[in-house]
Design an enzyme around this catalytic site. Sequence first.
Site, PDB file in Angstrom:
ATOM      1  N   LYS A   1       0.846  -1.191   0.000  1.00 44.39           N
ATOM      2  CA  LYS A   1       0.000   0.000   0.000  1.00 44.39           C
ATOM      3  C   LYS A   1       0.882   1.242   0.000  1.00 44.39           C
ATOM      4  O   LYS A   1       1.893   1.302   0.726  1.00 44.39           O
ATOM      5  CB  LYS A   1      -0.890  -0.036   1.239  1.00 44.39           C
ATOM      6  CG  LYS A   1      -1.895   1.093   1.363  1.00 44.39           C
ATOM      7  CD  LYS A   1      -2.770   0.880   2.596  1.00 44.39           C
ATOM      8  CE  LYS A   1      -3.802   1.953   2.803  1.00 44.39           C
ATOM      9  NZ  LYS A   1      -4.654   1.696   4.000  1.00 44.39           N
TER      10      LYS A   1
ATOM     11  N   SER B   1      -9.306   1.552   3.145  1.00 45.71           N
ATOM     12  CA  SER B   1      -8.519   2.379   2.254  1.00 45.71           C
ATOM     13  C   SER B   1      -7.504   1.574   1.450  1.00 45.71           C
ATOM     14  O   SER B   1      -6.938   2.060   0.474  1.00 45.71           O
ATOM     15  CB  SER B   1      -7.784   3.459   3.064  1.00 45.71           C
ATOM     16  OG  SER B   1      -6.928   2.874   4.037  1.00 45.71           O
TER      17      SER B   1
ATOM     18  N   SER C   1      -9.565  -0.910   7.394  1.00 44.74           N
ATOM     19  CA  SER C   1      -9.043  -0.924   6.027  1.00 44.74           C
ATOM     20  C   SER C   1      -8.294  -2.194   5.661  1.00 44.74           C
ATOM     21  O   SER C   1      -8.020  -2.421   4.481  1.00 44.74           O
ATOM     22  CB  SER C   1      -8.123   0.281   5.816  1.00 44.74           C
ATOM     23  OG  SER C   1      -8.838   1.480   5.999  1.00 44.74           O
TER      24      SER C   1
END
Length: 603
Positions: free
Chosen positions: A77, A151, A175
């Site tokens: 990420k 996210s 997330s």
Amino acid sequence: MLPTILDLTSLRAAYEAGKSPLDIIEIVIARRAASRDPAIFITPTPDDILRTEARALMERAPQPNSLPLWGIPFAVKDNIDVAGLPTTAACPAFSYQPEKDATVVARLRAAGAIVIGKTNLDQFATGLNGTRSPYGAPRSVFDKNYVSGGSSSGSAVTVASGLVSFALGTDTAGSGRVPAAFNNLVGIKPTPGLVPNVGVVPACRSVDVVTVFAPTVGDGVAIRRVMEGYDAADPFSRKAAPSSLPASGLRIGVLDGAEREFFGNRHVEALYDAAIERARALGATIVPFDYAPFREAAELLYNGPWVAERLAAVKDFLATNAADFDPTVRTIIEGAKAYDAVAAFEGRYKLEALRQKTGEEWEKVDVLMLPTSPTTYTVEEMMADPIVKNGHFGRYTNFVNLLDCAAIAVPAGFDASGHLPAGVTLIGPAFTDDALAPFADAMHRTLNAGMGKDRLTTIPEASRVPSADDGLVPIVVVGAHLTGMPLNHELTRPGGRHIKSCRTAPDYRLFVLPDTVPPKPGLVREPGFDGKGLEVEVWKVTPEAFGRFVQNIPAPLGIGKVTLDDGSQISGFLCEAHAIEGAREITQLGGWRAYVTGQSIRK
């Protein structure tokens, strides 16, 4: 031919059959180029660099599967630092070039894993849906009209679509779990502090957690164990104190009455009820509990002073670059200005009062099982009402880090039309991370819904998570058997499992043993010596492998009880005292790895 989903078992079998990391990288490059979702990656690792890293790995560790994650491709990420790739947090104006890997990335690379690229996210990790990014909105692998969850949106899609074996996300409000539910994956959310956050752009620094998306629980747990371990550079890092759960007759808390809220999604509600029945069939005792105090705690994360932590993370950048923020993200973060120090303390008092109330519910149950998300939405629906609908996703996730829990999200099946997936999450008290895994794995296996977008594949038996009484023997290693060291294959080849990285108690000293091939250290205990402890790893092997291992240990080394920094005692390598006379002491370096690294630099 490789399967669609690149689980660890399949890749390791391919390597044993003669494939090389370079072969796998070429397949990954081809799959990445053919991907139909242009919003997955923010910065892909260039093809030539991937090939170079694969070759470097083969030079460093030429034996197949000689490292725990030898040749395993993964994605990161883009709020987690990877040296050589920019970190953007999905905000181009914020972009910077990190000088070194985040701690978790460094540990995974040392274990043999290869970074395929940096993935898209809700900007500054603010959101649970995956639409808040100037780089686009990654979509569910099952329907491009639907959100992927956020996210950690891009990370989940990379695993579910077969581009990588696992991916890193972060989790403040859910997330690392919601995207797993929307993409038929497992989401491993460690206890806060178990995995260090050094090199991670914070959302809410006090409750952020680095997470793992994986095809199976066994894969996710194995990867988490490589990442975990105390890091003094992270002020919120903690030394693990593993907590157990009953081996049988697990009391599982489930939603009841008015607290069952699915926002009209009867399909997800039906899948939750089916999950409850599967848990019952696996021997669990189902216990309705009062979710209200957990819900009230969850509301503090976005509707309380904790939102001010999001402002604390980016306040200087916001002051000069407000126009560069996603509008919804900016609205949320600027809302923090309504809270002052008094509100922060009042929020803390309320959280502690709610913690006491939830404690009364924990006395009734061992584990909670909740819908990972009570519903899902199309991208169009989310964009039309971004704050309210995003809030729906977090109804059963937002409290988990605030209340210091471990969690594992697992698939729960598909709706009645076989169209969209949902998930459930098993949640336990702090440091029940390993204890949750066997039941979570059993729940996933009994579902028979495949892995990621491959709904027909069978979960490999080799990835099964054994029960707590697994019959394996733990052993502490300190030198040439550490991850990435020349003799680590003596643990990995017979199926040894890395349990954790930790340190010894303070009263141990470390020496370089002369004339050993490969070079080896001697660990000696000296009662009264006040050191800082030495870096070691705990592995588990079968009794047969342990017996062969002990039989082949050369003098002056032997096996004895090693006391660790948590007070536990585990069999491990020790050295006869006479062998260290005149030997070079390296205790001050903190461990064998630091010594070997220093030697390499000097060469």
